[in-house]
Design an enzyme around this catalytic site. Structure first.
Site, PDB file in Angstrom:
ATOM      1  N   TYR A 293       0.854  -1.185   0.000  1.00  0.00           N
ATOM      2  CA  TYR A 293       0.000   0.000   0.000  1.00  0.00           C
ATOM      3  C   TYR A 293       0.890   1.235   0.000  1.00  0.00           C
ATOM      4  O   TYR A 293       1.702   1.439   0.915  1.00  0.00           O
ATOM      5  CB  TYR A 293      -0.903   0.002   1.226  1.00  0.00           C
ATOM      6  CG  TYR A 293      -2.022   1.010   1.111  1.00  0.00           C
ATOM      7  CD1 TYR A 293      -3.210   0.667   0.495  1.00  0.00           C
ATOM      8  CD2 TYR A 293      -1.872   2.303   1.595  1.00  0.00           C
ATOM      9  CE1 TYR A 293      -4.242   1.584   0.369  1.00  0.00           C
ATOM     10  CE2 TYR A 293      -2.889   3.229   1.472  1.00  0.00           C
ATOM     11  CZ  TYR A 293      -4.067   2.866   0.861  1.00  0.00           C
ATOM     12  OH  TYR A 293      -5.082   3.787   0.729  1.00  0.00           O
ATOM     13  N   TYR A 343      -5.437   4.983  -8.143  1.00  0.00           N
ATOM     14  CA  TYR A 343      -5.658   4.963  -6.694  1.00  0.00           C
ATOM     15  C   TYR A 343      -7.044   4.425  -6.389  1.00  0.00           C
ATOM     16  O   TYR A 343      -8.025   5.149  -6.360  1.00  0.00           O
ATOM     17  CB  TYR A 343      -5.513   6.386  -6.145  1.00  0.00           C
ATOM     18  CG  TYR A 343      -5.685   6.513  -4.647  1.00  0.00           C
ATOM     19  CD1 TYR A 343      -4.974   5.701  -3.774  1.00  0.00           C
ATOM     20  CD2 TYR A 343      -6.530   7.478  -4.103  1.00  0.00           C
ATOM     21  CE1 TYR A 343      -5.122   5.823  -2.396  1.00  0.00           C
ATOM     22  CE2 TYR A 343      -6.678   7.616  -2.725  1.00  0.00           C
ATOM     23  CZ  TYR A 343      -5.973   6.788  -1.885  1.00  0.00           C
ATOM     24  OH  TYR A 343      -6.104   6.922  -0.521  1.00  0.00           O
TER      25      TYR A 343
END
Length: 393
Positions: A293, A343
């Site tokens: 992440y 994203y």
């Protein structure tokens, strides 16, 4: 062997157009993503009996998102429905929840979905989310006191505060952060779905980019994207008859360290990884694709160290030496990640792991990718999920 290991698989992947796309709203993107994932798997909506939604900022924190999506998709007779939000750790939590529901017989086929549409079309009046408190900012406002009075606003500033202290304690440099951005751009340049597919990045260009909040330049920060992404899970037995190679859920784990989000230099990765690796029955050395992440370059650094791929203070030089870039010994964020691809919160690293384990990465495919580690991080290093996926059961 753990009872959950290998019982469920990801069999469908749906990725809508990503980035500055405006043909629908957040619900429409979610519907589109599920339909793409079903087609990818060779299933129909009537096969879905579980629906998990990680709402982006556009959904609103009070909405019954999974119910809204069920209505929009026309799904009947669900035995599992939930709207889940652990920030960037949610994707891993959804996969774990789905795998458990399938393993215990509660569901046969579960869709895990994320969508968001924070960007507005050019020249449209700015009545957008920027003019009202954002979901993330509101969520973490509980932890802030008088800081706003002194100009300490927003999620980037909170991560920046931690990163600056990390640089002081562990010797992390601006060049090290830049090396993360450059390495991931090299991967994105091989990914036709990436928003920066056709835009290489040099370290000089990184340094010349504008500051967002020191020590973060523009390219230290993730993209903002409209779009949707969904995965479909079902049992290992049923997966054998479907269209795509199954990607097995080998291990899952979560780690939530608690405390003040900005008063830490570590994540929940050690706690989450211990559970996930134990369930999978493998060691870290057996992981050959890593999808972390990366809301900021810094989270890649701290995650590499907290997982134990390198020691504390060693990730910066490790990345700068090219070990995480194409051709490196530890491929990291092989689609370009959230810094250079798109994203979709924790669904971005999850989707790339699925693509790599299917062997469908094209120019960016990692040879012989068999086991992938996927991380999720949210709440400014406060929530963490780890998912171990494999090509073999």
């Amino acid at each position: 062997m753990h009872s959950l290991r290998g019982k469920a698989c990801i069999v469908g992947l749906g990725i809508t157009p990503q980035g500055k796309v405006f043909h629908t709203n957040h619900v429409g993107f979610a519907v589109e993503a599920v339909q793409l994932a079903l087609a990818d798997a060779g299933l129909s909506k009537n096969d879905i009996d579980g629906l998990l939604l990680n709402p982006g900022l556009s959904w609103g924190e009070a909405s019954m998102g999974s119910f809204q999506l069920q209505q929009a998709l026309g799904l009947k007779n669900l035995t599992l429905s939930a709207t889940m939000n652990l920030g960037g750790a949610t994707a891993g939590a959804m996969v774990a929840h789905a795998a458990e529901a399938i393993a215990n017989g509660r569901c046969s086929t579960v869709a895990c979905v994320f969508s968001d549409a924070p960007l507005k079309p050019p020249k449209r009046p700015q009545t957008s989310i920027q003019e009202r408190p954002s979901g993330s900012a509101n969520t973490y406002a509980f932890a802030r006191g008088f800081e706003a009075a002194y100009g300490f606003f927003g999620i980037p500033a909170q991560y920046a505060m931690i990163a600056r202290r990390y640089m002081h304690v562990y010797g992390l440099t601006q060049d090290h952060l830049g090396a993360v951005a450059v390495a991931q751009r090299q991967w994105a340049n091989r990914n036709p779905l990436a928003q920066y597919y056709d835009r290489p990045l040099t370290l000089s260009e990184y340094h010349a980019s504008r500051w967002i909040v020191e020590p973060f330049h523009l390219y230290d920060c993730c993209l903002v994207s409209n779009g949707g992404l969904a995965v479909i899970l079902t049992s290992a037995e049923r997966a054998r008859d479907l269209r795509q190679p199954p990607v097995y859920v080998l291990g899952v784990g979560q780690g939530h360290p608690g405390g003040d989000p900005v008063d830490t230099l570590s994540t929940g990765a050690p706690l989450a990884a211990r559970q996930a690796l134990s369930m999978a029955g493998i060691s870290l050395a057996e992981v050959n694709v890593v999808e972390l992440y990366d809301c900021y370059t810094f989270t890649v650094i701290v995650s590499l160290e907290d997982y134990g791929f390198v020691g504390k203070g060693e990730a910066g030089p490790f990345v700068a030496a090219g070990h995480t870039a194409p051709g490196g010994r530890l491929p990291v964020n092989t689609g370009g990640g959230q810094l250079s691809s798109f994203y979709m919160w924790g669904m971005t690293p999850l989707s790339e792991a699925v693509i790599q384990l299917r062997g469908q990465g094209g120019a960016r495919q990692v040879p012989d990718a068999t086991v992938a580690l996927v991380s999720g991080n949210g709440g400014v290093l406060s929530t963490h999920s780890t998912t171990i996926l494999g090509r073999e059961r």
